[in-house]
Each structure stands twice: as structure tokens, then as C-alpha cells.
Design an enzyme around this catalytic site. Structure first.
Site, short mmCIF file in Angstrom:
data_model
loop_
_atom_site.label_atom_id
_atom_site.label_comp_id
_atom_site.label_asym_id
_atom_site.label_seq_id
_atom_site.Cartn_x
_atom_site.Cartn_y
_atom_site.Cartn_z
CG HIS A 316 -2.05 0.97 1.16
ND1 HIS A 316 -1.90 2.31 1.45
CD2 HIS A 316 -3.35 0.81 0.81
CE1 HIS A 316 -3.06 2.92 1.30
NE2 HIS A 316 -3.96 2.04 0.90
CG ASP A 374 -7.70 -1.50 -2.55
OD1 ASP A 374 -8.83 -1.00 -2.40
OD2 ASP A 374 -6.65 -0.87 -2.35
#
Length: 440
Positions: A316, A374
Site C-alpha cells: 500500500h 483492495d
């Protein structure tokens, strides 16, 4: 009653000096509750005649906020001081919405009142249905969301007086309440099915599933495991500090624009593949891999620094450690897959094998490339039957709460000014205009 945002009076803890030749200028340094301190450079241009240069605002604090705190190095995400995993495991999306808007968790009576206020605003004006017919059936639902949400100001203009606290509250409630209805209508329109009205006897996530998947000719009963999965997904995406879409909402709002226009601007920014399209990109990657037996080939490519291929949904930009939202989403993902009994879905098999490798392979551990929120949210939505194009729409439904809370906080901040970033001009210096017939 509408609550008032508490803006703390800042007092400098120290100063820093800027030495430019023989001139020295001092600037105050402020300390927040958590996180890095900030240098107040508001007087920089006036005192020194120069600007700061910070593309992407990577080292610039644009506002004072008491809503969300992130420590990417430690993998921490707090909403009003509460860890995200505790909220996702124990709370509900509407309770988190109340927390973000008002600053504290609600009492039983406050929660009941807030739930009723949201529920009573879930319907949209009947003429809004006509807006959908102006779009092609194959339009991307995010394009539809931008248009319809922006048009809400034409239907609910009476509560666009942003200087009125009650009007701000009503607009906030309307946006939170109507977003699932608008999203479900976008989905129904794309597949040619009739719109389904919201039901006041259903919870927030359950109601969304009902509007998305029910049809008039038979009874629809939502699965509580699926409703809880959606509720958690919404909680985990509710707010994420001053990201691109939130900053856009604040910037648009700083001009005095109505809240519906501001949220539409946020949706437009969220649509970008570098922002809200990450879970959609995960599914595209899984389709590219195509077969579980090809995973080693793509793992090898991901490790090759000369190959442009990247494993989407791993690591991330903000979190340099494990995404604090990911472990809750991982548990939820496995709960949904177990409930559905999915065994022969190739994409989900690929996803689970990728997850196993990422959690065991030293290469991923060393670089802290763990599966992020995600990765799991894309798998969950795929398993529940949502088309890939709708993934970012659900992200927008969740993030509306954060956008509204941040917009409200900005409007109530006495230090708020219209956003006006500066620039380093590198174009041509001043030059005289030459008439066309003399240019040769």
C-alpha cells in the site's frame, strides 16, 4: 441537534528558522495529538517573497482535522481515536458514520435517532429516475454516479445553505442515505432491471443488497453473512484522511460550492485507477493470470525489477506495514467464500493461492508486500455477484461518509480559506505579441 466541530487553538511548541542570505525568518511549529509536527508557513511569501514547492503535497498539511489518523509505518488507522479493526469487528457502518460526523460514539437514544434520520431519507425524488434514461445502458456506473449525485442540488436546493448548521446536517444525512439507492439504481439500469425502492425495515447494508439484487416478481431475502460483509466493507472504506478524493471535496467546498457538487467532485476523483479503482484492478489481474498453474510465472515476473508487471492488491502506498484493514477483510472474505461454498471459481482459486504465497514467501515478507484491503474487497464483491465496474461505486458509497464529515469540518473551521495552490512557473518570460502577417 447539529453538532459543532471543535477546532483547537494552535499554540507553537517551538520555531524553525529559514536563512536566505542575510535574512532570517522564523516560523512556528505546531504539534498534533499524534503524528509529525507541522511548520506554519502561511506567512512565508509575505515575509520572504518565496513559496514552498511540494508536488502532490507529500510534505504539506493543508488543514487541521480531528477525524482520522494514519501511521503508515506502524499500520495504524484511527477514526476519532478508535482503531479501525475494533470498529469493523464490533460496530456498524451507521454507528461509524455517526462517530465520524459527530466526534463520539452515540448513546442508544442518539443511535436510534440517527438511524431513523438516515432511513427516512433513503428514497430519491421520482424525477431522478428520468436522469438514468439519459445515459447509455453500458455507461460506466461511476459516470452515472457523478451525474446523478451532482444533480441532487437541483432537487434538494433548500438545504444547500452551507452557513446554516441544520442545513449542513440535513444535506449530510441525505447524502449518506441516498448514496446506496443511487448506486443500486445505476446497477439496475445497466442490466435492464426495474429500480427497487428502499425499505425502512432493513438495515443499511441489507437494504443496499435488497435494492441491488431483488426483483419485483419474487421475494428477496438477504443473507446475514453477506450483509455483514458489505457492512464491514463500508466501515473499512469510510474515511482515509486527506487522500486525493477527500482533498478534492475540501478544495471544492472551500469555494462555497453546495455539498452535492463537492461529493460529485470526490466521486470523479475516486474513479481514477490510482485511487479507488484498485480493487477493480485486482480482478483484472486475476483474469490476466487466468489459471492457477500460471501463478509461478507471474510471481517470477513480479520479482523481476525489469518487468513492468505488478501484483495488484499487495502492499500500500500509505501503509509500509500490514494494512490494518486487511486482516478484518480477510476474515470476512473467507466467511463469505465458506458460506457460498465456492470451489470451482477459477478467479477465486487464483486469488486464494496468491494470498497463500504472499503470506509465506520471504520475498513478500521482506518487502512487506502483504495483501491489502483492495485485494480482499475485490474477491468478496466478485463472490457476491457484483460486476467489476460496480466495485468503485461501492467504494464511493462508503467514502461518502468520510467526505461529508471532512466537508462539514472544513466549513466549520474558522481558519478555512478558499484553496489556491501556488506554482513554480517555468514557461516563457514576458514577450511582445507579433502580428500574424509579420511572423513569416
Amino acid at each position: 441537534m447539529p453538532t459543532k466541530t471543535v477546532i483547537k487553538e494552535l499554540k507553537p511548541s517551538r520555531t524553525v528558522k529559514l536563512v536566505d542570505g542575510s535574512k532570517t525568518t522564523e516560523f512556528p511549529v505546531y504539534d498534533g495529538t499524534l503524528g509529525p509536527s507541522v511548520v506554519d508557513v502561511r506567512s512565508l511569501y509575505k515575509d520572504s517573497g518565496i513559496f514552498t514547492y511540494d508536488p502532490g503535497y507529500m510534505s504539506t498539511g493543508s488543514c487541521q482535522s480531528g477525524i482520522t489518523y494514519i501511521d503508515g509505518e506502524k499500520g495504524v488507522l484511527l477514526h476519532r481515536g478508535y482503531p479501525i479493526d475494533q470498529l469493523a469487528e464490533n460496530s456498524s457502518f451507521l454507528e461509524v458514520a455517526y462517530l465520524l460526523l459527530n466526534g463520539d460514539l452515540p448513546s442508544t437514544a442518539q443511535m436510534r435517532e440517527f438511524d431513523t434520520a438516515i432511513t427516512r431519507h433513503t428514497m430519491v425524488h421520482e424525477q431522478i429516475q428520468l436522469l438514468y434514461r439519459g445515459f447509455r445502458r453500458d455507461s460506466h456506473p461511476m459516470a452515472v454516479m457523478i451525474g446523478v449525485v451532482g444533480a441532487l442540488a437541483a432537487f434538494y436546493h433548500e438545504d444547500t445553505n452551507i452557513k446554516n448548521a441544520t442545513h449542513r446536517m440535513i444535506a449530510s444525512h441525505r447524502l449518506i442515505a441516498k448514496m446506496p439507492t443511487i448506486a443500486a439504481m445505476a446497477y439496475k439500469y445497466s442490466i435492464g432491471q426495474p429500480f427497487i425502492y428502499p425499505r425502512n425495515d432493513l438495515g443499511y447494508a441489507e437494504n443496499f443488497l435488497h435494492m441491488a439484487f431483488a426483483v419485483p416478481c419474487e421475494e428477496y431475502k438477504s443473507n446475514p453473512i453477506h450483509a455483514r460483509a458489505i457492512d464491514r466493507l463500508l466501515i473499512l472504506h469510510a474515511d482515509h484522511e486527506q487522500n486525493a478524493s477527500t482533498s478534492t471535496v475540501r478544495l471544492a467546498g472551500s469555494s462555497g460550492a453546495n455539498p452535492y457538487a463537492c461529493i460529485a467532485a470526490g466521486i470523479a476523483t475516486l474513479w481514477g485507477p490510482a485511487h479507488g479503482g484498485a480493487n477493480e484492478a485486482v480482478l483484472k489481474m486475476l483474469k490476466e493470470i487466468g489459471d492457477k498453474n500460471r501463478i509461478p510465472e507471474f510471481i517470477k515476473r513480479a520479482k523481476d525489477k525489469d518487468d513492468n508487471f505488478k501484483l495488484m492488491g499487495f502492499g500500500h502506498r500509505v501503509y509500509k506495514n500490514f494494512d490494518p484493514r486487511a486482516h478484518v477483510m480477510r476474515e470476512t472474505c473467507h466467511e463469505v467464500l465458506a458460506d457460498l461454498g465456492i470451489k470451482d471459481e477459477p478467479l477465486l482459486e487464483i486469488a486464494m493461492e496468491l494470498e497463500r504465497i504472499a503470506l509465506e514467501d520471504e520475498y513478500f515478507h521482506k518487502r512487506k508486500l502483504y495483501p491489502n484491503v483492495d485485494f480482499y474487497s475485490g474477491i468478496i464483491l466478485k463472490a457476491l455477484g457484483f460486476p467489476t465496474k460496480l466495485f468503485t461505486v461501492l467504494f464511493a458509497v462508503a467514502r461518502t461518509v468520510g467526505w461529508v464529515a471532512q466537508w462539514k469540518e472544513m466549513i466549520e473551521d474558522p481558519e478555512q480559506k478558499i484553496g489556491r495552490p501556488r506554482q513554480l512557473y517555468t514557461g516563457s518570460p514576458e514577450r511582445a505579441y507579433v502580428p500574424l502577417d509579420k511572423r513569416g
